[in-house]
Every structure is written in C-alpha cells, then in structure tokens.
Design a protein around this motif. Sequence first.
Motif, PDB file in Angstrom:
ATOM      1  N   GLY A 163      48.539  32.043  35.973  1.00 58.90           N
ATOM      2  CA  GLY A 163      47.686  30.858  36.109  1.00 58.90           C
ATOM      3  C   GLY A 163      46.252  31.137  35.699  1.00 58.90           C
ATOM      4  N   GLU A 164      46.045  32.192  34.935  1.00 56.26           N
ATOM      5  CA  GLU A 164      44.756  32.553  34.312  1.00 56.26           C
ATOM      6  C   GLU A 164      43.716  33.151  35.243  1.00 56.26           C
ATOM      7  OE1 GLU A 164      43.278  29.359  31.787  1.00 56.26           O
ATOM      8  OE2 GLU A 164      44.059  30.547  30.127  1.00 56.26           O
ATOM      9  N   SER A 165      44.082  33.435  36.495  1.00 50.22           N
ATOM     10  CA  SER A 165      43.060  33.933  37.418  1.00 50.22           C
ATOM     11  C   SER A 165      42.642  35.372  37.116  1.00 50.22           C
ATOM     12  CB  SER A 165      43.580  33.862  38.844  1.00 50.22           C
ATOM     13  OG  SER A 165      44.626  34.781  39.011  1.00 50.22           O
ATOM     14  N   THR A 166      43.498  36.107  36.407  1.00 54.88           N
ATOM     15  CA  THR A 166      43.195  37.531  36.196  1.00 54.88           C
ATOM     16  C   THR A 166      42.577  37.806  34.841  1.00 54.88           C
ATOM     17  OG1 THR A 166      45.402  37.923  35.291  1.00 54.88           O
ATOM     18  CG2 THR A 166      45.127  38.203  37.656  1.00 54.88           C
ATOM     19  N   ARG A 167      42.372  36.764  34.046  1.00 53.37           N
ATOM     20  CA  ARG A 167      41.837  36.981  32.714  1.00 53.37           C
ATOM     21  C   ARG A 167      40.394  37.458  32.779  1.00 53.37           C
ATOM     22  NH1 ARG A 167      46.224  36.671  32.836  1.00 53.37           N
ATOM     23  NH2 ARG A 167      47.721  35.382  31.730  1.00 53.37           N
ATOM     24  N   PRO A 168      40.068  38.525  32.025  1.00 55.95           N
ATOM     25  CA  PRO A 168      38.700  39.034  32.052  1.00 55.95           C
ATOM     26  C   PRO A 168      37.700  37.939  31.678  1.00 55.95           C
ATOM     27  CG  PRO A 168      40.114  40.426  30.686  1.00 55.95           C
ATOM     28  CD  PRO A 168      40.925  39.236  31.090  1.00 55.95           C
ATOM     29  N   GLY A 169      36.670  37.789  32.499  1.00 53.93           N
ATOM     30  CA  GLY A 169      35.618  36.827  32.190  1.00 53.93           C
ATOM     31  C   GLY A 169      36.006  35.385  32.437  1.00 53.93           C
ATOM     32  N   ALA A 170      37.259  35.150  32.856  1.00 55.50           N
ATOM     33  CA  ALA A 170      37.692  33.771  33.083  1.00 55.50           C
ATOM     34  C   ALA A 170      37.048  33.235  34.349  1.00 55.50           C
ATOM     35  CB  ALA A 170      39.213  33.712  33.208  1.00 55.50           C
ATOM     36  N   HIS A 171      36.905  31.913  34.423  1.00 56.55           N
ATOM     37  CA  HIS A 171      36.409  31.291  35.636  1.00 56.55           C
ATOM     38  C   HIS A 171      37.409  31.574  36.745  1.00 56.55           C
ATOM     39  CE1 HIS A 171      33.262  29.172  33.538  1.00 56.55           C
ATOM     40  NE2 HIS A 171      34.143  28.787  32.633  1.00 56.55           N
TER      41      HIS A 171
ATOM     42  N   MET B 179      42.383  49.192  36.449  1.00 62.60           N
ATOM     43  CA  MET B 179      41.194  48.457  35.989  1.00 62.60           C
ATOM     44  C   MET B 179      39.975  49.158  36.552  1.00 62.60           C
ATOM     45  SD  MET B 179      40.182  44.425  36.542  1.00 62.60           S
ATOM     46  CE  MET B 179      40.984  44.257  38.116  1.00 62.60           C
ATOM     47  N   GLN B 180      38.909  49.293  35.751  1.00 62.88           N
ATOM     48  CA  GLN B 180      37.653  49.798  36.296  1.00 62.88           C
ATOM     49  C   GLN B 180      36.735  48.605  36.528  1.00 62.88           C
ATOM     50  OE1 GLN B 180      34.253  52.114  34.154  1.00 62.88           O
ATOM     51  NE2 GLN B 180      35.416  53.699  35.211  1.00 62.88           N
ATOM     52  N   GLY B 181      36.237  48.438  37.753  1.00 62.35           N
ATOM     53  CA  GLY B 181      35.362  47.309  38.068  1.00 62.35           C
ATOM     54  C   GLY B 181      36.162  46.058  38.363  1.00 62.35           C
ATOM     55  N   THR B 182      35.531  44.910  38.181  1.00 56.80           N
ATOM     56  CA  THR B 182      36.170  43.617  38.430  1.00 56.80           C
ATOM     57  C   THR B 182      36.171  42.832  37.125  1.00 56.80           C
ATOM     58  OG1 THR B 182      34.115  42.443  38.928  1.00 56.80           O
ATOM     59  CG2 THR B 182      35.177  43.603  40.765  1.00 56.80           C
ATOM     60  N   PRO B 183      37.037  41.833  37.019  1.00 55.13           N
ATOM     61  CA  PRO B 183      37.102  41.062  35.771  1.00 55.13           C
ATOM     62  C   PRO B 183      35.741  40.505  35.329  1.00 55.13           C
ATOM     63  CG  PRO B 183      38.988  40.532  37.122  1.00 55.13           C
ATOM     64  CD  PRO B 183      38.106  41.427  37.952  1.00 55.13           C
ATOM     65  N   GLN B 184      34.860  40.217  36.308  1.00 57.87           N
ATOM     66  CA  GLN B 184      33.553  39.648  35.961  1.00 57.87           C
ATOM     67  C   GLN B 184      32.627  40.687  35.316  1.00 57.87           C
ATOM     68  OE1 GLN B 184      35.113  38.872  39.055  1.00 57.87           O
ATOM     69  NE2 GLN B 184      35.808  37.042  37.993  1.00 57.87           N
ATOM     70  N   THR B 185      32.736  41.954  35.760  1.00 57.81           N
ATOM     71  CA  THR B 185      31.738  42.943  35.361  1.00 57.81           C
ATOM     72  C   THR B 185      32.291  44.110  34.549  1.00 57.81           C
ATOM     73  OG1 THR B 185      32.109  44.174  37.402  1.00 57.81           O
ATOM     74  CG2 THR B 185      30.398  42.469  37.459  1.00 57.81           C
TER      75      THR B 185
ATOM     76  N   GLY C 105      41.913  47.212  27.933  1.00 58.39           N
ATOM     77  CA  GLY C 105      40.878  46.175  27.913  1.00 58.39           C
ATOM     78  C   GLY C 105      40.255  45.869  29.260  1.00 58.39           C
ATOM     79  N   PHE C 106      40.753  46.480  30.315  1.00 57.32           N
ATOM     80  CA  PHE C 106      40.221  46.186  31.649  1.00 57.32           C
ATOM     81  C   PHE C 106      39.242  47.282  32.075  1.00 57.32           C
ATOM     82  CE2 PHE C 106      43.917  43.490  31.455  1.00 57.32           C
ATOM     83  CZ  PHE C 106      43.616  42.398  32.256  1.00 57.32           C
ATOM     84  N   GLY C 107      37.969  47.120  31.710  1.00 59.92           N
ATOM     85  CA  GLY C 107      36.958  48.118  32.025  1.00 59.92           C
ATOM     86  C   GLY C 107      37.072  49.311  31.096  1.00 59.92           C
ATOM     87  N   LYS C 108      37.271  49.026  29.800  1.00 56.84           N
ATOM     88  CA  LYS C 108      37.427  50.083  28.804  1.00 56.84           C
ATOM     89  C   LYS C 108      36.742  49.684  27.505  1.00 56.84           C
ATOM     90  CE  LYS C 108      41.464  51.252  31.286  1.00 56.84           C
ATOM     91  NZ  LYS C 108      42.012  50.244  32.199  1.00 56.84           N
TER      92      LYS C 108
END
Length: 277
Positions: free
Chosen positions: A63-71, A145-151, A193-196
């Motif tokens: 449902g798109e919640s885990t997409r990097p930078g997604a709302h 993942m390193q960090g959170t999707p936002q950062t 792509g997740f913190g890389k």
Amino acid sequence: MSSNFEFSCGKYQLKLNRPHVMGIVNVTPDSFSDGGKFSSTDMAVEHALKLIAEGADILDVGGESTRPGAHPVSLDEELSRVIPVIETLSKLTTVPISIDTYKPEVMRQAIVAGADIVNDVRALQEPGAFDVVAKSQAGVCLMHMQGTPQTMQLEPHYEDVVAEVKQFLIDRMNIAIRHGIVKNRILIDPGFGFGKTRAHNISLIQHLDALNVIDQPLLVGLSRKSVLGAITGGDEGQRLYASIAASVISAMKGAKILRVHDVKATVDALKVVAAIQ
Ligand code: 7PM
C-alpha cells in the motif's frame, strides 16, 4: 551446488531449488473513486492476475507505506488499500501472497485476510511485529535498511557495507528465532536502495554471495531501482534490460527470490539461469 531451501509460508511450502519470481502489486490510492470505471482494488487484482499468468511464483501486495520518501500512509488508509486486494487474491489464486508493510496491525489483518508472507523493510523492528508473525504460520522477509525511509538517502555511511548488512541480518534472524519464528519461515534481503549510495549498492551486488553463509534463502529487490538508472542513464520506465541483468547476476550469486515489476521477462531470463544451475 546451491542449497535446496524449503520455505514454509502460511498454507504453502516452496521448494526454492530454482530462482523464484515475486511480482510487485502496488495498490495505489483511488484517484477517481467517483465516476471511474475501476476501483484501486479491481486494478490491483487485475494486475496481480496478469503477473500470475506471466509466471509469478509469489505476489507482493503493498500500500506504498514503505516506499523511500513516500508520504506516510495512515493505518486506516493502508488497511483499506491492501486488505480487499489480499482477500480477493487469496480466494482466486494458488500462489503465496506477501504483504509489504512494517505495521504490525496491517500484518495481522493481512494474515487474517489470507496473506502467507510478511515482507518487512524494517525487519520486524516495530513493537509487536515479532509476536504477530510468531503467532501465525506466515513466512517473513527480514530486510536491511540504514535509517528511516524519510532520511536514509541523506548520508548513508558504512565502514564495510557487506559486513554490516550481513551482521544486521544475522542479528535479526537470531532474534526472530528466539521469538519463535522457525528458520524455514525466514528470508533475508540486503535492501538495495534503502540507506545505500550507488557505491554501496554495487558493492553489495558484487559480494552478494557473502550473504549465502547465513544459510537462509536470499531475496533481492533491484527491479527498476535508481542504482540501475545511475549505471544506464535511464529513468524508471527505461530500466527493464538493466533490471533483467540485475536479476540474472543476483540469481547466479545465489538469490532465491527476485522481487520484480517485469515478471514475464524475468521468468524467461531466470529459466536460462536455472538451466545452467
Ligand atoms: C521508490 C523507491 C519506490 C524504491 C519503491 C521502491 C524492496 C521492498 C521495496 C526490496 C523488499 C520498490 C521499492 N523495495 N521489499 N520494497 N526488498 N523485501 O522498488 O528491495 O518497490 S520498495
């Protein structure tokens, strides 16, 4: 040569003796709920059935919640997107259904609705996530993942990216086992792509076989990712051939499940890999 993993997930038992294809099913919000011909549920189900016809071994519903930078998507919004799709697909299909979420309540309701695998980019780090999975028969994918999707893409840093990703996956796997999730229900994923940075991603592809010592089936998601665009120069819609190359290389280095958008092309390419493995 390669290990013959049995992956137990919900009502299914997958023999991972050849590379398997996980088709991506994004449930996007209803942009035309009044007046439109199809709801987001219908469109996602239709797409999922097409992926099965193309040879997908697993469907990954998100449902798109885990997409990097997604709302960030609210719990209720995420549930209303993914649950109807999972309910419908679990009745219509005979392939395992995975739920792409980090939220324990979404995991729980998705499993009730018929999901067989929890695909968690946070590797069950949310409070309560271990218990939801442990109480079920679901399989789980633990991703790094390193960090959170936002950062996470601001300043990724590692002393040794391969060693650190590997240690994280070993640690999360051991914690999962301690929580009662048995080994044959666990997949591991380096989280491309997740913190890389581009260099980190390339280093992980080069040394992907180093993760085989963990002795758990490896899932790889490189489909259409920006590291491939950085190499070939193409934007998202132009990354099919690069994605096929990435899936083939990953499978040859031991990946057992490839998470992809372009199922038909990937299935064909992986048949060639399987024939020489
Ligand atoms: C923008 C950037 C949109 C990246 C979507 C993405 C993975 C995953 C995703 C992965 C596992 C995408 C990603 N990537 N789950 N979910 N492994 N297990 O390309 O690599 O879909 S989101």
